[in-house]
Design a protein around this motif. Structure first.
Motif, PDB file in Angstrom:
ATOM      1  N   ARG A 203      15.474  -8.017   9.045  1.00 26.67           N
ATOM      2  CA  ARG A 203      15.444  -7.869  10.501  1.00 26.67           C
ATOM      3  C   ARG A 203      14.427  -8.835  11.111  1.00 26.67           C
ATOM      4  NH1 ARG A 203      14.796  -2.302  13.943  1.00 26.67           N
ATOM      5  NH2 ARG A 203      17.034  -2.276  13.553  1.00 26.67           N
ATOM      6  N   LYS A 204      13.312  -9.033  10.441  1.00 22.46           N
ATOM      7  CA  LYS A 204      12.274  -9.920  10.976  1.00 22.46           C
ATOM      8  C   LYS A 204      12.762 -11.359  11.085  1.00 22.46           C
ATOM      9  CE  LYS A 204       9.203 -11.690   8.465  1.00 22.46           C
ATOM     10  NZ  LYS A 204       8.084 -12.007   7.518  1.00 22.46           N
ATOM     11  N   THR A 205      13.638 -11.787  10.168  1.00 28.26           N
ATOM     12  CA  THR A 205      14.135 -13.165  10.204  1.00 28.26           C
ATOM     13  C   THR A 205      15.022 -13.434  11.409  1.00 28.26           C
ATOM     14  OG1 THR A 205      16.109 -12.657   8.885  1.00 28.26           O
ATOM     15  CG2 THR A 205      14.092 -13.250   7.691  1.00 28.26           C
ATOM     16  N   GLY A 206      15.574 -12.393  12.013  1.00 32.72           N
ATOM     17  CA  GLY A 206      16.463 -12.591  13.140  1.00 32.72           C
ATOM     18  C   GLY A 206      17.837 -13.115  12.749  1.00 32.72           C
ATOM     19  N   ARG A 207      18.191 -13.006  11.478  1.00 34.95           N
ATOM     20  CA  ARG A 207      19.491 -13.477  11.000  1.00 34.95           C
ATOM     21  C   ARG A 207      20.158 -12.378  10.187  1.00 34.95           C
ATOM     22  NH1 ARG A 207      19.918 -18.953  11.731  1.00 34.95           N
ATOM     23  NH2 ARG A 207      17.963 -20.108  11.998  1.00 34.95           N
ATOM     24  N   SER A 208      21.468 -12.425  10.152  1.00 34.57           N
ATOM     25  CA  SER A 208      22.204 -11.452   9.359  1.00 34.57           C
ATOM     26  C   SER A 208      22.192 -11.859   7.894  1.00 34.57           C
ATOM     27  CB  SER A 208      23.647 -11.336   9.856  1.00 34.57           C
ATOM     28  OG  SER A 208      24.365 -12.518   9.570  1.00 34.57           O
ATOM     29  N   GLN A 209      22.519 -10.929   7.033  1.00 36.60           N
ATOM     30  CA  GLN A 209      22.554 -11.214   5.605  1.00 36.60           C
ATOM     31  C   GLN A 209      23.601 -12.276   5.289  1.00 36.60           C
ATOM     32  OE1 GLN A 209      22.528  -7.735   3.140  1.00 36.60           O
ATOM     33  NE2 GLN A 209      23.612  -8.770   1.479  1.00 36.60           N
ATOM     34  N   GLU A 210      24.685 -12.285   6.052  1.00 31.06           N
ATOM     35  CA  GLU A 210      25.768 -13.247   5.796  1.00 31.06           C
ATOM     36  C   GLU A 210      25.347 -14.682   6.063  1.00 31.06           C
ATOM     37  OE1 GLU A 210      27.177  -9.622   5.270  1.00 31.06           O
ATOM     38  OE2 GLU A 210      26.371 -10.194   7.225  1.00 31.06           O
ATOM     39  N   PHE A 211      24.331 -14.903   6.895  1.00 31.79           N
ATOM     40  CA  PHE A 211      23.862 -16.269   7.109  1.00 31.79           C
ATOM     41  C   PHE A 211      23.300 -16.837   5.809  1.00 31.79           C
ATOM     42  CE2 PHE A 211      20.344 -19.193   7.776  1.00 31.79           C
ATOM     43  CZ  PHE A 211      20.931 -20.168   8.558  1.00 31.79           C
ATOM     44  N   PHE A 212      22.448 -16.073   5.137  1.00 30.69           N
ATOM     45  CA  PHE A 212      21.858 -16.553   3.891  1.00 30.69           C
ATOM     46  C   PHE A 212      22.907 -16.653   2.791  1.00 30.69           C
ATOM     47  CE2 PHE A 212      18.462 -14.400   6.259  1.00 30.69           C
ATOM     48  CZ  PHE A 212      17.532 -15.420   6.337  1.00 30.69           C
ATOM     49  N   GLY A 265      22.862 -15.275  20.491  1.00 29.29           N
ATOM     50  CA  GLY A 265      21.908 -15.644  19.450  1.00 29.29           C
ATOM     51  C   GLY A 265      21.463 -14.507  18.572  1.00 29.29           C
ATOM     52  N   GLN A 266      22.063 -13.334  18.723  1.00 25.41           N
ATOM     53  CA  GLN A 266      21.691 -12.188  17.911  1.00 25.41           C
ATOM     54  C   GLN A 266      22.405 -12.240  16.562  1.00 25.41           C
ATOM     55  OE1 GLN A 266      19.345  -9.907  18.854  1.00 25.41           O
ATOM     56  NE2 GLN A 266      19.093 -11.347  20.552  1.00 25.41           N
ATOM     57  N   PRO A 267      21.780 -11.722  15.501  1.00 25.53           N
ATOM     58  CA  PRO A 267      22.443 -11.718  14.190  1.00 25.53           C
ATOM     59  C   PRO A 267      23.722 -10.896  14.219  1.00 25.53           C
ATOM     60  CG  PRO A 267      20.468 -10.352  14.160  1.00 25.53           C
ATOM     61  CD  PRO A 267      20.439 -11.093  15.464  1.00 25.53           C
ATOM     62  N   LYS A 268      24.722 -11.375  13.521  1.00 28.60           N
ATOM     63  CA  LYS A 268      26.031 -10.729  13.525  1.00 28.60           C
ATOM     64  C   LYS A 268      26.626 -10.743  12.128  1.00 28.60           C
ATOM     65  CE  LYS A 268      30.475 -10.883  15.963  1.00 28.60           C
ATOM     66  NZ  LYS A 268      31.292 -11.641  16.955  1.00 28.60           N
ATOM     67  N   ARG A 269      27.220  -9.639  11.736  1.00 22.72           N
ATOM     68  CA  ARG A 269      27.863  -9.555  10.429  1.00 22.72           C
ATOM     69  C   ARG A 269      29.202 -10.283  10.458  1.00 22.72           C
ATOM     70  NH1 ARG A 269      25.451  -5.460   7.379  1.00 22.72           N
ATOM     71  NH2 ARG A 269      26.279  -6.724   5.666  1.00 22.72           N
ATOM     72  N   ASN A 270      29.634 -10.773   9.288  1.00 23.75           N
ATOM     73  CA  ASN A 270      30.974 -11.344   9.163  1.00 23.75           C
ATOM     74  C   ASN A 270      31.455 -11.188   7.730  1.00 23.75           C
ATOM     75  OD1 ASN A 270      30.713 -14.083   7.608  1.00 23.75           O
ATOM     76  ND2 ASN A 270      29.036 -14.130   9.114  1.00 23.75           N
ATOM     77  N   ALA A 435       5.349  -3.519   5.691  1.00 26.93           N
ATOM     78  CA  ALA A 435       6.111  -4.113   4.588  1.00 26.93           C
ATOM     79  C   ALA A 435       5.533  -5.457   4.199  1.00 26.93           C
ATOM     80  CB  ALA A 435       7.581  -4.268   4.983  1.00 26.93           C
ATOM     81  N   GLU A 436       5.125  -6.253   5.202  1.00 24.38           N
ATOM     82  CA  GLU A 436       4.512  -7.545   4.918  1.00 24.38           C
ATOM     83  C   GLU A 436       3.204  -7.356   4.160  1.00 24.38           C
ATOM     84  OE1 GLU A 436       4.186  -9.061   8.849  1.00 24.38           O
ATOM     85  OE2 GLU A 436       5.988 -10.282   8.669  1.00 24.38           O
ATOM     86  N   ALA A 437       2.450  -6.336   4.534  1.00 27.45           N
ATOM     87  CA  ALA A 437       1.175  -6.087   3.867  1.00 27.45           C
ATOM     88  C   ALA A 437       1.382  -5.774   2.397  1.00 27.45           C
ATOM     89  CB  ALA A 437       0.439  -4.931   4.552  1.00 27.45           C
ATOM     90  N   TYR A 438       2.414  -4.995   2.107  1.00 24.85           N
ATOM     91  CA  TYR A 438       2.673  -4.651   0.711  1.00 24.85           C
ATOM     92  C   TYR A 438       3.184  -5.842  -0.068  1.00 24.85           C
ATOM     93  CZ  TYR A 438       1.740   0.265   1.206  1.00 24.85           C
ATOM     94  OH  TYR A 438       1.116   1.461   1.395  1.00 24.85           O
ATOM     95  N   GLU A 439       3.907  -6.751   0.574  1.00 26.54           N
ATOM     96  CA  GLU A 439       4.337  -7.958  -0.120  1.00 26.54           C
ATOM     97  C   GLU A 439       3.136  -8.809  -0.537  1.00 26.54           C
ATOM     98  OE1 GLU A 439       7.138  -8.990  -1.193  1.00 26.54           O
ATOM     99  OE2 GLU A 439       8.328  -7.348  -0.431  1.00 26.54           O
ATOM    100  N   LEU A 440       2.004  -8.694   0.202  1.00 20.30           N
ATOM    101  CA  LEU A 440       0.820  -9.491  -0.091  1.00 20.30           C
ATOM    102  C   LEU A 440      -0.145  -8.777  -1.027  1.00 20.30           C
ATOM    103  CD1 LEU A 440       0.064 -10.875   3.478  1.00 20.30           C
ATOM    104  CD2 LEU A 440       1.060 -12.124   1.562  1.00 20.30           C
ATOM    105  N   HIS A 441       0.204  -7.566  -1.418  1.00 16.74           N
ATOM    106  CA  HIS A 441      -0.747  -6.819  -2.234  1.00 16.74           C
ATOM    107  C   HIS A 441      -0.999  -7.479  -3.573  1.00 16.74           C
ATOM    108  CE1 HIS A 441      -0.371  -2.734   0.009  1.00 16.74           C
ATOM    109  NE2 HIS A 441      -1.196  -3.579   0.592  1.00 16.74           N
ATOM    110  N   GLY A 442      -0.040  -8.246  -4.076  1.00 17.46           N
ATOM    111  CA  GLY A 442      -0.256  -8.934  -5.333  1.00 17.46           C
ATOM    112  C   GLY A 442      -1.310 -10.008  -5.244  1.00 17.46           C
ATOM    113  N   LEU A 443      -1.707 -10.383  -4.004  1.00 13.29           N
ATOM    114  CA  LEU A 443      -2.712 -11.422  -3.814  1.00 13.29           C
ATOM    115  C   LEU A 443      -4.083 -10.840  -3.484  1.00 13.29           C
ATOM    116  CD1 LEU A 443      -0.651 -13.953  -1.692  1.00 13.29           C
ATOM    117  CD2 LEU A 443      -0.862 -13.807  -4.159  1.00 13.29           C
ATOM    118  N   VAL A 444      -4.235  -9.520  -3.595  1.00 17.96           N
ATOM    119  CA  VAL A 444      -5.485  -8.881  -3.214  1.00 17.96           C
ATOM    120  C   VAL A 444      -6.328  -8.661  -4.456  1.00 17.96           C
ATOM    121  CG1 VAL A 444      -6.523  -6.898  -2.076  1.00 17.96           C
ATOM    122  CG2 VAL A 444      -4.316  -7.739  -1.309  1.00 17.96           C
ATOM    123  N   SER A 445      -7.606  -8.931  -4.357  1.00 16.17           N
ATOM    124  CA  SER A 445      -8.499  -8.735  -5.500  1.00 16.17           C
ATOM    125  C   SER A 445      -8.828  -7.262  -5.654  1.00 16.17           C
ATOM    126  CB  SER A 445      -9.787  -9.543  -5.294  1.00 16.17           C
ATOM    127  OG  SER A 445     -10.518  -9.008  -4.206  1.00 16.17           O
TER     128      SER A 445
END
Length: 465
Positions: A203-212, A265-270, A435-445
């Motif tokens: 959702r944060k990317t602003g694109r649908s899964q089908e774009f990728f 410009g909104q993400p759309k499924r296809n 969610a972003e914070a947890y993605e960075l947890h691997g970089l925390v001392s």
């Protein structure tokens, strides 16, 4: 030179023998001896360490679990032991091969990963080391995350070397089967990740899964269009079929990218990626082979792919009704990724030499297909277990869900309620931030272990500024 020939030339240039080739007959890749117990133990321990223990340790590192170091230590001990067993076996001997030459570099990467982990655990911050610590943290994180991919590749090389496959005229189709099969399995893993823990990122990317999906399909199609035929040589029916399939992929991929956004410009499924999967399955199901067992296995592979594409159409059109999958996954949504796992293993297990071996052994295609489906079930289970480990640490006590994702009702480490004062779930933007914070947890001392689970105020990157 074709793409397959270029890849083989690069691989062959790195081959370094490690002795024991005198028993290999002239013109053969393996000796006639059976695989002895030592080599079996080597394979089992390597699979245990790099296929199970290290992936679990990687996830535990991402969520900053206290079990990360013990698990990785156990995996390292087992991996090193298995490495030396691989050089001490008797029985079957092997000619020069990629698996043997890559093994030393592979273990060197493991040593580097362990050294980085030990350095970070010592918390050396004198003489300006605190300012560059984030570089070592980042390197340790990247090495840990690519290790499962490298391990998978090395295990595939190991299986090929053990059986003496993929030599001479068999190389081209061997590369196609193992690369494409691994790609389908990787695609299924990506869909599983997005389904279970990746919707906030999507959702944060602003694109649908089908774009990728469509972007990858288009890129892969471009590669296939210009590499499946040996330019300058005669065209054969397989060249034409594979090249036209590449054209379909990049043409459909471009269309899917265009349709992945609405007029505003909104993400759309296809449904374009699903249609491409079904077309690929149809082509493979009609791909005639010399042996009947090979024809049947390719047909089941094609039907499995068509089933994955059809399941995706039903999911988007009738289960989700063109909406993003942000709620608890529907049971039907697991069908598509699993069928991609199964199709990947079916394609990897359908090389010419494998089919000849099974045909000579009198094994029917039904038994073989059931075995490959069983492997797909096990791998799918393992991926779900890894994602479960991540989710229960990243979103603890999320006891209910709605269309916007999990509602947080637990108490954080500061003693404050995770929900809003009025008892409602936190906003989607706050959930994405978490969610972003947890993605960075691997970089925390480890010194930051007692900080709140929210976004860090002093990251390793900031320490380097």
């Amino acid at each position: 030179m074709s793409f397959q020939g270029l890849v083989w030339a690069c691989l062959a240039a790195t081959v370094v023998a490690h002795g024991g080739h005198e028993a290999v007959p002239e013109g053969e890749s393996i000796s006639k001896d059976p695989i002895d117990a030592t080599l079996w133990v080597h394979m089992i321990l390597m699979g245990l360490a790099f296929g199970i223990i290290f992936p679990i340790g990687m996830v535990l590192g991402i969520v900053r679990s206290r079990w990360h170091v013990p698990v990785q230590t156990v995996g390292t001990v087992i991996g090193v032991l298995a490495y030396f067993l691989g050089h001490a076996h008797k029985g079957r001997q092997f000619d020069k091969n990629v698996h043997a030459s890559v093994a030393n570099w592979f273990m060197l990467g493991l040593v580097a990963q362990v050294a980085l982990g030990v350095y970070l655990k010592l918390h050396l911050e004198k003489g300006g080391q605190a300012r560059i610590r984030w570089i070592f943290v980042l390197a340790h994180s990247i090495l840990g995350k690519i290790m499962p991919v490298v391990s998978w590749t090395q295990m595939v090389f190991g299986g090929i070397a053990a059986m003496g496959f993929c030599r001479d005229d068999h190389l081209g189709q061997c590369l196609a089967h193992f690369i494409m099969g691994s790609a389908f399995i990787g695609y299924g893993i990506c869909l599983t990740i997005l389904l279970l823990v990746g919707q906030y990122w999507l959702r944060k990317t602003g694109r649908s899964q089908e774009f990728f999906d469509s972007f990858i399909i288009a890129a892969w199609g471009c590669v296939n269009t210009f590499t499946e035929h040996r330019w300058g040589g005669p065209w054969v029916h397989n060249d034409l079929q594979h090249t036209t399939m590449g054209i379909v992929w990049w043409a459909a991929g471009l269309l899917g990218m265009w349709l992945s956004r609405s007029r505003t410009g909104q993400p759309k499924r296809n449904l374009i990626p699903a249609i491409v999967i079904m077309l690929t399955g149809y082509a493979m199901s009609a791909h005639t082979q010399e042996l009947m067992i090979s024809t049947m296995v390719h047909a089941i592979f094609g039907y499995t792919l068509m089933g994955a594409g059809l399941a995706r159409v039903i999911e988007i059109s009738f289960i989700l009704k063109d909406k993003p999958a942000l709620s608890e996954p529907n049971s039907f949504q697991y069908v598509t990724p699993f069928l991609l796992y199964a199709s990947g293993f079916l394609f990897m297990g359908a090389t010419e030499e494998q089919m000849v071996m099974l045909n000579n052994a009198g094994i029917m295609h039904v038994s073989y297909v059931l075995i490959l489906y069983s492997v797909a079930f096990i791998v799918f289970l393992f991926v779900n277990v890894l994602l479960h480990i991540y989710a229960v640490h990243a979103w603890p006590n999320s006891d209910s869900t709605d269309q916007d994702g999990p509602k947080y009702t637990s108490i954080n480490r500061n003693g404050n309620a995770n929900g809003n004062a009025n008892g409602h779930a936190r906003s989607t933007s706050q959930q994405i931030q978490d969610a972003e914070a947890y993605e960075l947890h691997g970089l925390v001392s480890d010194d930051e272990e007692d900080l709140p689970m929210g976004p860090r105020r002093n990251s390793d990157e900031e320490l380097g500024k």
